[in-house]
Design an enzyme around this catalytic site. Structure first.
Site, PDB file in Angstrom:
ATOM      1  N   LYS A   1       0.822  -1.213   0.043  1.00  0.00           N
ATOM      2  CA  LYS A   1      -0.137   0.092   0.124  1.00  0.00           C
ATOM      3  C   LYS A   1       0.884   1.162   0.145  1.00  0.00           C
ATOM      4  O   LYS A   1       0.576   2.198  -0.152  1.00  0.00           O
ATOM      5  CB  LYS A   1      -1.146   0.088   1.227  1.00  0.00           C
ATOM      6  CG  LYS A   1      -1.912  -1.039   1.059  1.00  0.00           C
ATOM      7  CD  LYS A   1      -3.350  -0.797   1.783  1.00  0.00           C
ATOM      8  CE  LYS A   1      -4.176  -1.954   1.758  1.00  0.00           C
ATOM      9  NZ  LYS A   1      -3.697  -3.260   2.097  1.00  0.00           N
TER      10      LYS A   1
HETATM   11  C1  PLP Z   1      -4.379  -4.307   1.328  1.00  0.00           C
HETATM   12  C2  PLP Z   1      -3.710  -5.699   1.310  1.00  0.00           C
HETATM   13  C3  PLP Z   1      -4.083  -6.510   0.471  1.00  0.00           C
HETATM   14  C4  PLP Z   1      -5.212  -6.523  -0.434  1.00  0.00           C
HETATM   15  O1  PLP Z   1      -4.866  -5.552  -1.302  1.00  0.00           O
HETATM   16  P1  PLP Z   1      -6.425  -5.133  -2.122  1.00  0.00           P
HETATM   17  O2  PLP Z   1      -5.827  -4.145  -3.161  1.00  0.00           O
HETATM   18  O3  PLP Z   1      -7.102  -4.400  -1.163  1.00  0.00           O
HETATM   19  O4  PLP Z   1      -6.821  -6.390  -2.756  1.00  0.00           O
HETATM   20  C5  PLP Z   1      -3.123  -7.869   0.555  1.00  0.00           C
HETATM   21  N1  PLP Z   1      -1.923  -7.709   1.515  1.00  0.00           N
HETATM   22  C6  PLP Z   1      -1.720  -6.842   2.061  1.00  0.00           C
HETATM   23  C7  PLP Z   1      -0.387  -7.227   2.935  1.00  0.00           C
HETATM   24  C8  PLP Z   1      -2.504  -5.835   2.327  1.00  0.00           C
HETATM   25  O5  PLP Z   1      -2.147  -4.552   3.230  1.00  0.00           O
END
Ligand code: PLP
Length: 430
Positions: A107
């Site tokens: 993210k």
């Molecule tokens: C947010 C997140 C996901 C999921 O990603 P999306 O884009 O919401 O599908 C997967 N793994 C981790 C570690 C995350 O922080």
């Protein structure tokens, strides 16, 4: 590039409007009116370019004239100041490690790009921007970190007391500078409700330029397509079909990949891999989309029962189920299966999967046929972020990266508030 709302395809918004608004006035999600096809020249050049250069080449189509060339190049450089290596785990299987950013999760990419775009727009006006973010743990620190030290921007994070992990709380409460953490005596939903009410409050809007930084912002989604190009650029075995498995919750990461494919990246197909919150794998099986309340799992960043980017995925395929299932395969796993594979891959390959990357690995393994294909799974979090589970499973200590170590040492700084709106408002007006 212009954008429409997934609820109304007639109205047009600029990139700048879409980023500042976050959500369209009709509550739909912003989506580009067309997806550019990238040139042969771009693809030929790919292996010689670094991540920031590739990102600029893709970003320019989506940003258009709203940010000038020099500044956009700079933004791409600042966002991608950490590596995203493609690491071979075993024959024919690669891990795209997206966790080398400041908060050790993928993210960081979206949050940093969004924050740099918002501050570019804030510079054009003479009023400071105040960003309100409600978080259940991970997102808040990635977003806040993206804004750390950025001039003209103040960030207020709201998180539910006692409901985030120790590492997460340290990440949220030790940044300082222009970041303030509020520990709310309530749930994540209470935090979200406070933010919503603040946006609707006349007095607060008169005093501050309030902006949200939520997960559905288009400026968080778009940069999540850039690293797919970079993964392909790093891949040696380009003569084989490439399949990519994405551990998914709100499906923003996967939607980024689908966009890259639409732009011409030769990915044969994707795997939508998840935990017991199997709304999308079920949809891929049956053609029916049925959101459900989320259930708790060990890959908790994917505990989502109503994935917010589903409508964007549908937009890419013009709601044609037969086209969706050509590009996308579904897979889901129980906590037990996730733990078993983490142990197995560690024992066999000495590679440490976090519980989310493990889901990606499993999904890839399910569909990959190694004679003619090569596979990539996305590793979305550093294993140290889920230290307790990982160490328990692999029976070995996990090294904590420097950034996390630093923040574990710092003192927590936050303001405790109740969940009544008046209290939050009084705090903001001080
Ligand atoms: C947010 C997140 C996901 C999921 O990603 P999306 O884009 O919401 O599908 C997967 N793994 C981790 C570690 C995350 O922080």
């Amino acid at each position: 590039m212009k954008y429409f709302s997934t609820n109304n395809k007639e109205l047009r918004y600029s990139f700048k409007e879409a980023v500042i608004k976050g959500l369209a006035p009709d509550k739909g999600l912003f989506f580009p009116v067309e997806i550019p096809k990238l040139s042969d020249q771009f693809f030929n050049e790919l292996p010689n370019q670094n991540l920031a250069e590739i990102s600029y080449e893709v970003a320019k189509y989506f940003v258009g004239e709203d940010i000038e060339e020099k500044e956009l190049k700079n933004i791409c450089k600042e966002v991608f100041n950490f590596p995203i290596p493609l690491v071979k785990v075993e024959e024919g299987m690669y891990s795209l490690e997206l966790f080398h950013g400041p908060t050790c999760a993928f993210k960081d990419v979206g949050a940093r790009f969004m924050s740099r775009c918002l501050s570019a727009f804030a510079k054009e006006s003479n009023k400071d921007v105040t960003i309100l973010v409600a978080t259940s743990g991970d997102t808040g620190s990635a977003v806040a970190n993206g804004f750390l030290g950025v001039e003209g921007v103040n960030v207020i994070i709201l998180y539910p007391k006692g409901k985030v992990s120790h590492i997460q709380e340290q990440q949220l409460t030790t940044m300082g500078q222009n970041i303030t953490a509020l520990e709310v005596e309530g749930t994540f939903d209470d935090c979200q409700a406070l933010v919503k009410e603040a946006f609707a409050d006349d007095e607060l809007n008169a005093k501050y330029k309030l902006t949200s930084a939520n997960s559905i912002n288009i400026a968080r989604l778009l940069p999540q397509s850039f690293y797919y190009f970079y993964a392909w650029a790093q891949l040696q075995e380009k003569n084989k079909e490439v399949i990519v498995s994405v551990p998914s919750g709100n499906y923003g990461n996967l939607t980024g990949g689908l966009l890259a494919k639409q732009m011409g990246l030769p990915i044969h197909n994707f795997v939508a891999a998840t935990n017991r919150n199997k709304i999308v794998p079920d949809y891929l099986d049956s053609g029916k989309y049925e959101p459900k309340p989320s259930v708790q799992t060990i890959s908790n960043a994917m505990d989502v029962g109503a994935p917010s980017n589903f409508s964007r995925m549908m937009e890419i395929y013009k709601e044609k189920y037969s086209d969706v299932i050509k590009d996308l395969k579904g897979a889901w796993y129980s906590d037990e299966e996730i733990k078993v594979i983490m142990k197995e891959v560690f024992d066999r390959e000495a590679y440490i999967l976090d519980p989310h990357g493990a889901v990606g690995y499993l999904g890839l393994n399910k569909y990959l046929s190694k004679e003619k294909q090569v596979g990539i799974f996305l590793e979305t979090a550093h294993p140290a972020k889920f230290k307790d589970i990982v160490e328990d499973v692999i029976e070995k200590e996990v090294e904590i990266p420097n950034y996390l170590q630093e923040c574990l040492k710092k003192g927590k700084k936050c303001v405790v508030i109740g969940k009544a709106f008046q209290e939050f408002k009084t705090f903001l007006l001080q």
